[in-house]
Scaffold this active site. Structure first.
Site, PDB file in Angstrom:
ATOM      1  N   HIS A  26       0.842  -1.202   0.000  1.00  0.00           N
ATOM      2  CA  HIS A  26       0.000   0.000   0.000  1.00  0.00           C
ATOM      3  C   HIS A  26       0.874   1.247   0.000  1.00  0.00           C
ATOM      4  CE1 HIS A  26      -2.870  -3.005   1.613  1.00  0.00           C
ATOM      5  NE2 HIS A  26      -3.689  -2.361   0.810  1.00  0.00           N
ATOM      6  N   HIS A  33      -4.604  -5.849  -6.103  1.00  0.00           N
ATOM      7  CA  HIS A  33      -4.499  -7.043  -5.274  1.00  0.00           C
ATOM      8  C   HIS A  33      -5.871  -7.462  -4.776  1.00  0.00           C
ATOM      9  CE1 HIS A  33      -4.097  -3.602  -2.523  1.00  0.00           C
ATOM     10  NE2 HIS A  33      -4.669  -4.387  -1.621  1.00  0.00           N
ATOM     11  N   HIS A  70      -7.662  -8.915   3.505  1.00  0.00           N
ATOM     12  CA  HIS A  70      -7.038  -9.556   2.355  1.00  0.00           C
ATOM     13  C   HIS A  70      -6.996 -11.064   2.559  1.00  0.00           C
ATOM     14  CE1 HIS A  70      -5.361  -5.473   2.696  1.00  0.00           C
ATOM     15  NE2 HIS A  70      -5.502  -5.475   1.388  1.00  0.00           N
ATOM     16  N   GLU A  88     -10.596  -9.437  14.352  1.00  0.00           N
ATOM     17  CA  GLU A  88     -10.839  -7.996  14.493  1.00  0.00           C
ATOM     18  C   GLU A  88     -11.898  -7.658  15.529  1.00  0.00           C
ATOM     19  OE1 GLU A  88     -11.497  -5.850  10.857  1.00  0.00           O
ATOM     20  OE2 GLU A  88      -9.851  -6.863   9.830  1.00  0.00           O
ATOM     21  N   TYR A 105     -12.348  -1.619  -7.013  1.00  0.00           N
ATOM     22  CA  TYR A 105     -12.316  -0.172  -6.780  1.00  0.00           C
ATOM     23  C   TYR A 105     -10.890   0.316  -6.600  1.00  0.00           C
ATOM     24  CZ  TYR A 105     -11.134  -0.686  -1.863  1.00  0.00           C
ATOM     25  OH  TYR A 105     -10.471  -0.969  -0.697  1.00  0.00           O
ATOM     26  N   GLU A 114      -5.684   2.505  -2.382  1.00  0.00           N
ATOM     27  CA  GLU A 114      -6.228   1.148  -2.408  1.00  0.00           C
ATOM     28  C   GLU A 114      -6.542   0.832  -3.859  1.00  0.00           C
ATOM     29  OE1 GLU A 114      -6.419  -1.280  -0.487  1.00  0.00           O
ATOM     30  OE2 GLU A 114      -6.582  -0.589   1.577  1.00  0.00           O
ATOM     31  N   TRP A 161     -15.068   2.683  -0.518  1.00  0.00           N
ATOM     32  CA  TRP A 161     -15.542   1.388  -0.998  1.00  0.00           C
ATOM     33  C   TRP A 161     -16.937   1.068  -0.472  1.00  0.00           C
ATOM     34  CZ3 TRP A 161     -11.245   2.110   2.038  1.00  0.00           C
ATOM     35  CH2 TRP A 161     -11.290   1.638   3.349  1.00  0.00           C
TER      36      TRP A 161
END
Length: 184
Positions: A26, A33, A70, A88, A105, A114, A161
């Site tokens: 990034h 990706h 990811h 998370e 996106y 991104e 997004w």
């Protein structure tokens, strides 16, 4: 953050072409990706919305979907959701459904871009979230209608997004099928 986390690099057709260390991928010119976004709903049809941690390198303190991340090399987006939601937010996903398999996106903020092929999934959440402070600043349950309004607002607090994904999820008609009649 998980040390040595690898992301899957993809070509314009979404085929895996290699991997890269997440710490290095990034930047100002991020290679395309594989990512994922998940929207988790409770039994009342509310969606869990999270504010990204202030410690995040990309889009800190921005409100967004329940969980995003990811897939690891060789990992499906469904399995990535099953791995990341407990990590998370301390909650296991129930009935994970892929809704938008080809969402893609690009978005930039603070010199970080991104650039993702980002399948979008939905699930149910049956437990009370317990957020990791390095991942999630805070969280709230929003009605689906409120999320739709926020995504459409010119002054939206949502991530770029999420603003794109939410109307596509609504138009798909698959959210109600996946999470049940609670949204009606």
């Amino acid at each position: 953050m998980i040390a040595d986390e690898q992301v899957v690099l993809v070509d314009p057709d979404g085929r895996a072409v290699g991997t890269a260390d997440k710490q290095t991928v990034h930047g100002a010119d991020t290679p395309r990706h594989l990512g994922f976004s998940c929207y988790g709903f409770d039994a009342a049809g509310r969606v869990l919305v999270t504010q990204r941690s202030r410690l995040k390198r990309t889009f800190p303190l921005v409100w967004s979907n329940t969980c995003c991340g990811h897939p690891a090399p060789g990992e499906s987006p469904d399995d990535a959701v099953r791995r990341r939601l407990p990590y998370e937010l301390g909650v296991p996903p129930v009935d994970v459904h892929l809704v938008l398999p080809d969402f893609t996106y690009r978005a930039s903020s603070g010199g970080i871009e991104e650039n993702e092929l980002c399948p979008v999934l939905v699930c149910r959440i049956e437990d009370v979230p317990l957020a990791r402070p390095d991942e999630v600043e805070t969280w709230q349950w929003w009605s689906w209608g409120h999320l739709l309004e926020e995504a459409a607002s010119p002054d939206s607090v949502l991530s770029p997004w999420a603003r794109l994904q939410v109307p596509l999820l609504a138009a798909s008609g698959q959210v109600e099928l996946a999470v049940g009649s609670a949204l009606r």
